[in-house]
Design a protein around this motif. Structure first.
Motif, mmCIF file in Angstrom:
data_model
loop_
_atom_site.group_PDB
_atom_site.id
_atom_site.type_symbol
_atom_site.label_atom_id
_atom_site.label_comp_id
_atom_site.label_asym_id
_atom_site.label_seq_id
_atom_site.Cartn_x
_atom_site.Cartn_y
_atom_site.Cartn_z
ATOM 1 N N PRO A 35 0.725 -1.290 -0.192
ATOM 2 C CA PRO A 35 -0.019 0.113 -0.160
ATOM 3 C C PRO A 35 0.916 1.119 -0.087
ATOM 4 C CG PRO A 35 0.037 -0.857 2.083
ATOM 5 C CD PRO A 35 0.760 -2.125 1.302
ATOM 6 N N ASP A 36 2.292 1.233 0.426
ATOM 7 C CA ASP A 36 3.086 2.419 0.346
ATOM 8 C C ASP A 36 3.599 2.581 -0.875
ATOM 9 O OD1 ASP A 36 2.134 2.818 3.028
ATOM 10 O OD2 ASP A 36 3.758 1.629 3.865
ATOM 11 N N GLN A 37 3.533 1.387 -1.924
ATOM 12 C CA GLN A 37 4.278 1.679 -3.049
ATOM 13 C C GLN A 37 3.557 2.268 -4.181
ATOM 14 O OE1 GLN A 37 7.855 0.838 -3.744
ATOM 15 N NE2 GLN A 37 7.843 0.933 -1.374
ATOM 16 N N SER A 91 -1.929 4.154 -9.509
ATOM 17 C CA SER A 91 -1.095 5.345 -9.937
ATOM 18 C C SER A 91 0.258 5.435 -9.381
ATOM 19 C CB SER A 91 -1.898 6.432 -9.826
ATOM 20 O OG SER A 91 -3.166 6.673 -10.314
ATOM 21 N N ASP A 92 1.316 5.936 -9.915
ATOM 22 C CA ASP A 92 2.608 6.401 -9.530
ATOM 23 C C ASP A 92 3.009 5.114 -8.630
ATOM 24 O OD1 ASP A 92 2.365 9.041 -10.543
ATOM 25 O OD2 ASP A 92 1.145 9.388 -8.774
ATOM 26 N N SER A 93 3.186 4.040 -9.144
ATOM 27 C CA SER A 93 3.749 3.011 -8.340
ATOM 28 C C SER A 93 5.058 2.651 -8.334
ATOM 29 C CB SER A 93 2.827 1.530 -8.830
ATOM 30 O OG SER A 93 3.293 1.284 -10.448
ATOM 31 N N GLY A 94 5.642 1.948 -7.377
ATOM 32 C CA GLY A 94 7.111 1.612 -7.187
ATOM 33 C C GLY A 94 7.009 0.076 -7.522
ATOM 34 N N GLY A 95 7.939 -0.346 -6.530
ATOM 35 C CA GLY A 95 7.859 -1.773 -6.611
ATOM 36 C C GLY A 95 8.779 -2.202 -5.359
ATOM 37 N N SER A 96 8.934 -3.393 -5.008
ATOM 38 C CA SER A 96 9.898 -3.853 -3.924
ATOM 39 C C SER A 96 10.158 -5.454 -4.145
ATOM 40 C CB SER A 96 9.390 -3.473 -2.763
ATOM 41 O OG SER A 96 8.438 -4.480 -2.248
ATOM 42 N N ASP A 97 11.219 -5.833 -3.087
ATOM 43 C CA ASP A 97 11.585 -7.113 -3.246
ATOM 44 C C ASP A 97 10.195 -8.167 -2.660
ATOM 45 O OD1 ASP A 97 14.089 -6.708 -3.970
ATOM 46 O OD2 ASP A 97 14.832 -6.880 -2.040
ATOM 47 N N ALA A 98 9.387 -7.462 -2.240
ATOM 48 C CA ALA A 98 8.067 -8.259 -1.542
ATOM 49 C C ALA A 98 7.112 -8.320 -2.738
ATOM 50 C CB ALA A 98 7.625 -7.341 -0.564
ATOM 51 N N GLY A 99 7.163 -7.503 -3.881
ATOM 52 C CA GLY A 99 6.399 -7.702 -4.967
ATOM 53 C C GLY A 99 5.858 -6.614 -5.546
ATOM 54 N N ARG A 106 -3.066 5.405 -18.975
ATOM 55 C CA ARG A 106 -2.669 6.582 -19.415
ATOM 56 C C ARG A 106 -1.420 7.039 -18.813
ATOM 57 N NH1 ARG A 106 -6.221 11.019 -16.707
ATOM 58 N NH2 ARG A 106 -5.011 10.735 -14.979
ATOM 59 N N GLY A 107 -0.345 7.239 -19.901
ATOM 60 C CA GLY A 107 0.934 7.630 -19.738
ATOM 61 C C GLY A 107 1.397 6.458 -18.552
ATOM 62 N N ALA A 108 1.046 5.047 -18.929
ATOM 63 C CA ALA A 108 1.460 4.140 -18.166
ATOM 64 C C ALA A 108 2.934 3.688 -18.571
ATOM 65 C CB ALA A 108 1.060 2.748 -18.628
ATOM 66 N N THR A 109 3.752 3.254 -17.331
ATOM 67 C CA THR A 109 5.089 2.808 -17.895
ATOM 68 C C THR A 109 5.230 1.630 -16.893
ATOM 69 O OG1 THR A 109 5.932 4.002 -15.895
ATOM 70 C CG2 THR A 109 6.044 5.122 -17.903
ATOM 71 N N GLY A 110 6.387 0.963 -16.888
ATOM 72 C CA GLY A 110 6.755 -0.360 -15.959
ATOM 73 C C GLY A 110 5.776 -1.340 -16.653
ATOM 74 N N THR A 111 5.450 -2.373 -15.627
ATOM 75 C CA THR A 111 4.624 -3.702 -15.742
ATOM 76 C C THR A 111 3.404 -3.656 -15.382
ATOM 77 O OG1 THR A 111 6.752 -4.534 -15.878
ATOM 78 C CG2 THR A 111 4.836 -6.089 -15.587
ATOM 79 N N THR A 112 2.455 -3.920 -16.026
ATOM 80 C CA THR A 112 0.951 -3.969 -15.753
ATOM 81 C C THR A 112 0.407 -5.340 -16.063
ATOM 82 O OG1 THR A 112 0.566 -1.526 -15.380
ATOM 83 C CG2 THR A 112 -1.496 -3.143 -15.588
ATOM 84 N N ALA A 115 -7.331 -20.339 -5.110
ATOM 85 C CA ALA A 115 -6.661 -19.209 -6.010
ATOM 86 C C ALA A 115 -6.878 -17.723 -5.485
ATOM 87 C CB ALA A 115 -7.115 -19.483 -7.353
ATOM 88 N N GLU A 116 -6.308 -16.995 -5.808
ATOM 89 C CA GLU A 116 -6.398 -15.476 -5.575
ATOM 90 C C GLU A 116 -6.270 -15.086 -6.908
ATOM 91 O OE1 GLU A 116 -5.139 -14.610 -0.897
ATOM 92 O OE2 GLU A 116 -3.723 -14.097 -2.576
ATOM 93 N N ILE A 117 -7.022 -13.719 -7.160
ATOM 94 C CA ILE A 117 -6.880 -13.071 -8.306
ATOM 95 C C ILE A 117 -6.263 -11.491 -7.988
ATOM 96 C CG2 ILE A 117 -8.288 -11.702 -10.089
ATOM 97 C CD1 ILE A 117 -10.493 -13.303 -9.460
ATOM 98 N N TRP A 118 -5.161 -11.294 -8.740
ATOM 99 C CA TRP A 118 -4.300 -10.240 -8.475
ATOM 100 C C TRP A 118 -4.348 -9.171 -9.716
ATOM 101 C CZ3 TRP A 118 -0.440 -9.531 -4.427
ATOM 102 C CH2 TRP A 118 -0.662 -10.409 -3.471
ATOM 103 N N LEU A 119 -4.242 -7.979 -9.646
ATOM 104 C CA LEU A 119 -4.347 -6.924 -10.428
ATOM 105 C C LEU A 119 -2.924 -6.111 -10.070
ATOM 106 C CD1 LEU A 119 -8.116 -5.866 -10.275
ATOM 107 C CD2 LEU A 119 -7.131 -7.654 -11.714
ATOM 108 N N LYS A 120 -2.221 -6.344 -10.941
ATOM 109 C CA LYS A 120 -0.598 -5.525 -10.485
ATOM 110 C C LYS A 120 -0.147 -4.611 -11.379
ATOM 111 C CE LYS A 120 1.074 -10.130 -9.074
ATOM 112 N NZ LYS A 120 2.192 -11.353 -9.408
#
Length: 457
Positions: free
Chosen positions: A323-325, A345-353, A381-387, A432-437
């Motif tokens: 939540p802080d990323q 929006s404005d997401s980072g990422g970490s070793d935790a995922g 919109r202006g997306a970068t990284g991985t979704t 199972a779980e559904i994830w939107l990353k």
């Protein structure tokens, strides 16, 4: 339906006697479509070893009031009783308590003593001797009424069966673990009890921050929405396994003075209704179940349901990873087929995922070796990284096993695009779980119209 009055729980139901309130509450249950109510008696309150005439009269009155609303009674005997060496007086007390109720008594079944698989009782030979004496005696004292033992884990069914010379007519499982593990746990109980049947006599989710699962946003609205989702998943698991309806714990929240001993905050917040009688969302789930035998399979997949949390407005029943990323939100103006979507929006990422929304679908049970598919419509919109969209597998201990990602969303500004994650449930998978990353994304992505399906064999 499990029951104590909202301001008079446990022993207080008998000592703060409020027959008009109890009768009104039975009317509420019947109005929701319930067919039975659980009534618990306590030897120290009813009189032991000789039940008092006053308390016997109150028990008979409760049974009569329940019958007046079309409710049978599940009678729980010997609650909080610990003097298992006193078999003789226990037999006398049970006989004298049940005698006035015999014949046309409207008793659905009898639980000899609530959750006798506690750490203080499991492995105690005296407890097993007590049960070997009490089980057949209660069956004789209440002819034709099924008798059960309630436990909190399937493994204890096996332990008790090995230790006892006699068996109950069926086993009563009390389930409060994760929504994802419900199907696997109930299936384990069925196998442990076979050929005796299994009934889920207690289940519930407390709408208190203390009891919330990891990642669930705080706040009353979020917790109450998730309670409804929890009941959907647990009831769907029970129905899928042919166990019928799992009995909700409990009808009402409890006031702070309602429980005789001091409890953790979550123990006051399991109700389908608030203390003032106003319903939580779970009440509608249970009403639908009682009236139609169905709970539906919606898990806010279209993001039409929003909840206000300390972190802002978010999609109901969806939990948040990292939540802080990132900035997580429900956008009421943007949607695929209709307004309403989840945004990162404005997401980072970490070793935790990767930052993500995630949830357990209402039908989380999986068949190892079968294929499953998660789809979602995604816009950038202006997306970068991985979704990506992801399906993840977990074992019977709730431990992550593996997962499958969809292809990634194209960078920049994109129109609505369907992303598709497919995978085969590995050996040992329980749910199972559904994830939107979305990670390392300096722009914004929206997710909408999520679907979860099992592939056709």
């Amino acid at each position: 339906m499990n029951y104590f009055p909202s301001d008079s729980g446990w022993q207080y139901m008998w000592t703060r006697w409020q027959p008009d309130q109890i009768n009104d509450d039975f009317a509420v249950m019947a109005g929701m479509g319930a067919n039975a109510v659980r009534i618990t008696v306590f030897p120290d309150v009813m009189g032991f070893p000789t039940p008092s005439p006053v308390m016997q009269s109150r028990l008979a009155q409760i049974v009569g009031m329940a019958a007046g609303h079309g409710l049978e009674v599940q009678l729980s005997l010997f609650d909080q009783f610990t003097d298992f060496a006193d078999i003789s007086d226990s037999l006398t007390w049970a006989h004298d308590l049940l005698a006035p109720l015999s014949g046309g008594s409207h008793i659905a079944f009898i639980d000899v003593r609530n959750e006798l698989d506690a750490s203080s009782t499991m492995g105690n030979p005296q407890v097993y001797q007590w049960l070997d004496a009490l089980l057949p005696a209660v069956e004789r004292d209440a002819p034709g009424v099924p008798v059960t033992l309630s436990v909190t884990t399937p493994a204890h069914i096996s332990t008790l069966r090995a230790a006892l010379r006699v068996e109950p007519d069926f086993w009563d499982l009390h389930y409060y673990s994760s929504d994802g593990l419900a199907y696997a746990t109930m299936d384990e109980a069925i196998k442990a009890a076979a050929p005796q049947p299994v009934f889920v006599g207690e289940t519930g989710f407390a709408t208190a921050d203390d009891g919330s699962p990891p990642g669930l946003p705080a706040g009353e609205a979020s917790l109450e929405a998730y309670q409804g989702h929890y009941y959907q998943a647990i009831e769907q698991a029970a129905l899928s396994l042919g166990l019928g309806t799992a009995a909700p714990w409990t009808l009402y929240d409890f006031t702070q003075a309602a429980i005789p001993s001091r409890q953790q905050p979550d123990q006051y917040a399991f109700g389908l209704l608030h203390t003032d009688g106003s319903p939580k969302p779970a009440a509608a789930v249970i009403r639908r179940l009682f009236e139609t035998g169905d709970v539906g399979d919606d898990f806010n997949s279209d993001f039409a349901q929003a909840v206000t949390t300390p972190q802002g407005v978010l999609p109901a029943v969806w939990r948040v990873w990292e939540p802080d990323q990132a900035q997580f939100a429900l956008d009421p103006a943007v949607g695929h087929d209709a307004p309403g979507s989840a945004s990162i929006s404005d997401s980072g990422g970490s070793d935790a995922g990767m930052p993500a929304f995630y949830t357990v679908p209402v039908e989380p049970q999986v068949v190892p070796g079968s294929g499953y598919r998660v789809t979602a419509w995604v816009r950038g919109r202006g997306a970068t990284g991985t979704t990506v969209v992801n399906v993840s597998w977990f074992n019977t201990q709730g431990v992550y096993m593996s997962g499958s990602d969809s292809a990634g969303l194209s960078p920049g500004d994109t129109d609505w695009t369907e992303l598709d994650a497919t995978g085969t449930a590995p050996p040992g998978a329980a749910f199972a779980e559904i994830w939107l990353k979305s990670a390392h994304n300096s722009g914004t992505v929206w997710f909408d119209d999520v679907a979860w399906t099992r592939s056709t064999d």
